[in-house]
Design a protein around this motif. Structure first.
Motif, PDB file in Angstrom:
ATOM      1  N   VAL A 165       0.898  -1.308   0.107  1.00  0.00           N
ATOM      2  CA  VAL A 165       0.047  -0.055  -0.016  1.00  0.00           C
ATOM      3  C   VAL A 165       1.032   0.888  -0.083  1.00  0.00           C
ATOM      4  N   VAL A 166       1.938   1.135   0.834  1.00  0.00           N
ATOM      5  CA  VAL A 166       2.768   2.459   0.923  1.00  0.00           C
ATOM      6  C   VAL A 166       3.521   2.666  -0.439  1.00  0.00           C
ATOM      7  N   ILE A 167       4.045   1.441  -1.077  1.00  0.00           N
ATOM      8  CA  ILE A 167       4.782   1.521  -2.266  1.00  0.00           C
ATOM      9  C   ILE A 167       3.641   2.370  -3.391  1.00  0.00           C
ATOM     10  N   GLN A 168       2.443   2.008  -3.383  1.00  0.00           N
ATOM     11  CA  GLN A 168       1.737   2.031  -4.540  1.00  0.00           C
ATOM     12  C   GLN A 168       1.315   3.782  -4.079  1.00  0.00           C
ATOM     13  N   TYR A 169       1.214   4.091  -3.006  1.00  0.00           N
ATOM     14  CA  TYR A 169       0.712   5.640  -2.771  1.00  0.00           C
ATOM     15  C   TYR A 169       1.985   6.553  -2.977  1.00  0.00           C
ATOM     16  N   ALA A 170       3.202   5.972  -3.016  1.00  0.00           N
ATOM     17  CA  ALA A 170       4.562   6.470  -3.209  1.00  0.00           C
ATOM     18  C   ALA A 170       4.663   6.747  -4.569  1.00  0.00           C
ATOM     19  N   GLN A 184       2.666   6.729 -18.022  1.00  0.00           N
ATOM     20  CA  GLN A 184       3.404   5.634 -17.450  1.00  0.00           C
ATOM     21  C   GLN A 184       2.831   5.218 -15.754  1.00  0.00           C
ATOM     22  N   LEU A 185       1.838   6.088 -15.393  1.00  0.00           N
ATOM     23  CA  LEU A 185       1.517   5.762 -14.218  1.00  0.00           C
ATOM     24  C   LEU A 185       0.836   4.456 -13.944  1.00  0.00           C
ATOM     25  N   LEU A 186       0.104   3.824 -14.576  1.00  0.00           N
ATOM     26  CA  LEU A 186      -0.573   2.604 -14.638  1.00  0.00           C
ATOM     27  C   LEU A 186       0.535   1.390 -14.817  1.00  0.00           C
ATOM     28  N   ILE A 187       1.647   1.718 -15.849  1.00  0.00           N
ATOM     29  CA  ILE A 187       2.734   0.618 -15.808  1.00  0.00           C
ATOM     30  C   ILE A 187       3.560   0.480 -14.590  1.00  0.00           C
ATOM     31  N   ARG A 188       3.774   1.776 -14.082  1.00  0.00           N
ATOM     32  CA  ARG A 188       4.850   1.817 -12.879  1.00  0.00           C
ATOM     33  C   ARG A 188       4.199   1.355 -11.740  1.00  0.00           C
ATOM     34  N   LEU A 189       2.954   1.451 -11.556  1.00  0.00           N
ATOM     35  CA  LEU A 189       1.927   0.986 -10.403  1.00  0.00           C
ATOM     36  C   LEU A 189       1.983  -0.411 -10.421  1.00  0.00           C
ATOM     37  N   LYS A 190       1.717  -1.139 -11.518  1.00  0.00           N
ATOM     38  CA  LYS A 190       1.578  -2.618 -11.982  1.00  0.00           C
ATOM     39  C   LYS A 190       3.398  -3.149 -11.490  1.00  0.00           C
ATOM     40  N   HIS A 191       4.387  -2.482 -12.293  1.00  0.00           N
ATOM     41  CA  HIS A 191       5.638  -2.984 -12.043  1.00  0.00           C
ATOM     42  C   HIS A 191       5.931  -3.009 -10.536  1.00  0.00           C
ATOM     43  N   VAL A 192       5.821  -2.010  -9.887  1.00  0.00           N
ATOM     44  CA  VAL A 192       6.139  -2.010  -8.406  1.00  0.00           C
ATOM     45  C   VAL A 192       5.549  -2.978  -7.538  1.00  0.00           C
ATOM     46  N   THR A 193       4.083  -2.981  -7.915  1.00  0.00           N
ATOM     47  CA  THR A 193       3.305  -3.899  -7.017  1.00  0.00           C
ATOM     48  C   THR A 193       3.644  -5.405  -7.187  1.00  0.00           C
ATOM     49  N   LEU A 194       3.691  -5.762  -8.607  1.00  0.00           N
ATOM     50  CA  LEU A 194       4.008  -7.193  -9.040  1.00  0.00           C
ATOM     51  C   LEU A 194       5.403  -7.562  -8.190  1.00  0.00           C
ATOM     52  N   GLY A 195       6.407  -6.456  -8.368  1.00  0.00           N
ATOM     53  CA  GLY A 195       7.783  -6.831  -8.044  1.00  0.00           C
ATOM     54  C   GLY A 195       7.891  -7.167  -6.480  1.00  0.00           C
ATOM     55  N   HIS A 196       7.038  -6.307  -5.781  1.00  0.00           N
ATOM     56  CA  HIS A 196       7.103  -6.589  -4.280  1.00  0.00           C
ATOM     57  C   HIS A 196       6.194  -7.954  -3.939  1.00  0.00           C
ATOM     58  N   LEU A 197       5.181  -8.071  -4.726  1.00  0.00           N
ATOM     59  CA  LEU A 197       4.463  -9.345  -4.637  1.00  0.00           C
ATOM     60  C   LEU A 197       5.384 -10.699  -4.859  1.00  0.00           C
ATOM     61  N   ALA A 198       5.963 -10.451  -5.869  1.00  0.00           N
ATOM     62  CA  ALA A 198       6.811 -11.862  -6.244  1.00  0.00           C
ATOM     63  C   ALA A 198       7.721 -12.029  -5.203  1.00  0.00           C
ATOM     64  N   GLY A 199       8.284 -11.083  -4.386  1.00  0.00           N
ATOM     65  CA  GLY A 199       9.205 -11.516  -3.325  1.00  0.00           C
ATOM     66  C   GLY A 199       8.501 -12.468  -2.313  1.00  0.00           C
ATOM     67  N   SER A 200       7.064 -12.599  -2.322  1.00  0.00           N
ATOM     68  CA  SER A 200       6.389 -13.048  -1.158  1.00  0.00           C
ATOM     69  C   SER A 200       5.763 -14.316  -1.534  1.00  0.00           C
TER      70      SER A 200
END
Length: 224
Positions: A165-170, A184-200
């Protein structure tokens, strides 16, 4: 805020529901225009209702602000449901697509919310609401993934949800400040969210997310 609030219960007729909607929309406008702060008297004047009416309907200003903010998040955003019929990455992306659609539907409001989210104000009702309502949906979805053995054993759904949540708001805050272009907003949101999720996630699911991240990086590269 799962239980119906005073403001939600008061309106039974269509006319009353419209009045409630108009009041909350005016509250959102004031949140946007006045650094997140306004008085009930100001809202009553702009809404064309008696001050006593606002208190009778909503109880207090914090409750009213809560309804104004939460209504947008809950009513207009697609939930991440962790369904068996759609891949995890697709579900996350669908959720983010609805978020960005809402951002561009009312960009001035979205910019102000992003600003208020990171404002160092221990009394910040709006910041708490934005965080908690966003957190609720993500945390529930992650817990369902954990129940189905899709999260790595050392992943804590609540901690992962808070970080996501914090990453997305950032990212939205960077867009609000003009550091992320609209396209670029949607693509960047998808990228950071999936990146964080992948680690879990467990390895197989993490690989799917990382593959999708590569596609998103390529898309960003084409946008320059």
């Amino acid at each position: 805020m799962n239980a119906k609030s005073r403001g939600e219960r008061q309106y039974a007729s269509e006319a009353m529901a419209r009045r409630r909607s108009d009041i909350l929309e005016t509250a959102r406008q004031l949140l946007t225009e006045q650094a997140g702060q306004f008085t009930m008297r100001e809202l009553a004047s702009k809404s064309g209702v008696a001050l006593a009416t606002l208190y009778n309907i909503f109880g207090n200003q914090s409750e009213l602000i809560g309804q104004a903010v939460v209504e947008v998040l809950r009513d207009n955003l697609t939930s991440w449901t962790a369904s068996d019929d759609v891949s995890i990455s697709e579900q996350v992306e669908q959720r983010l697509e609805s978020v960005v659609s809402e951002i561009f539907r009312r960009p001035a409001y979205a910019r102000k919310m992003a600003e208020l989210y990171f404002l160092p104000d221990p009394q910040g009702v709006v910041a708490d609401l934005l965080h908690n309502v966003s957190l609720e949906d993500v945390s529930q979805a992650l817990k369902r993934l954990a129940e189905r053995g899709m999260l790595a054993e050392d992943s804590d759904p609540d901690i992962v949800a808070r970080e996501m949540v914090v990453i997305q708001y950032a990212v939205v805050a960077r867009w609000s400040a003009g550091r992320v272009p609209d396209d670029q907003l949607l693509i960047r949101l998808k990228h950071v969210t999936l990146g964080h999720l992948a680690g879990s996630l467990v390895p197989d699911l993490a690989d799917v997310c990382r593959k999708r991240m590569s596609e998103l990086r390529a898309a960003l590269g084409k946008l320059g």
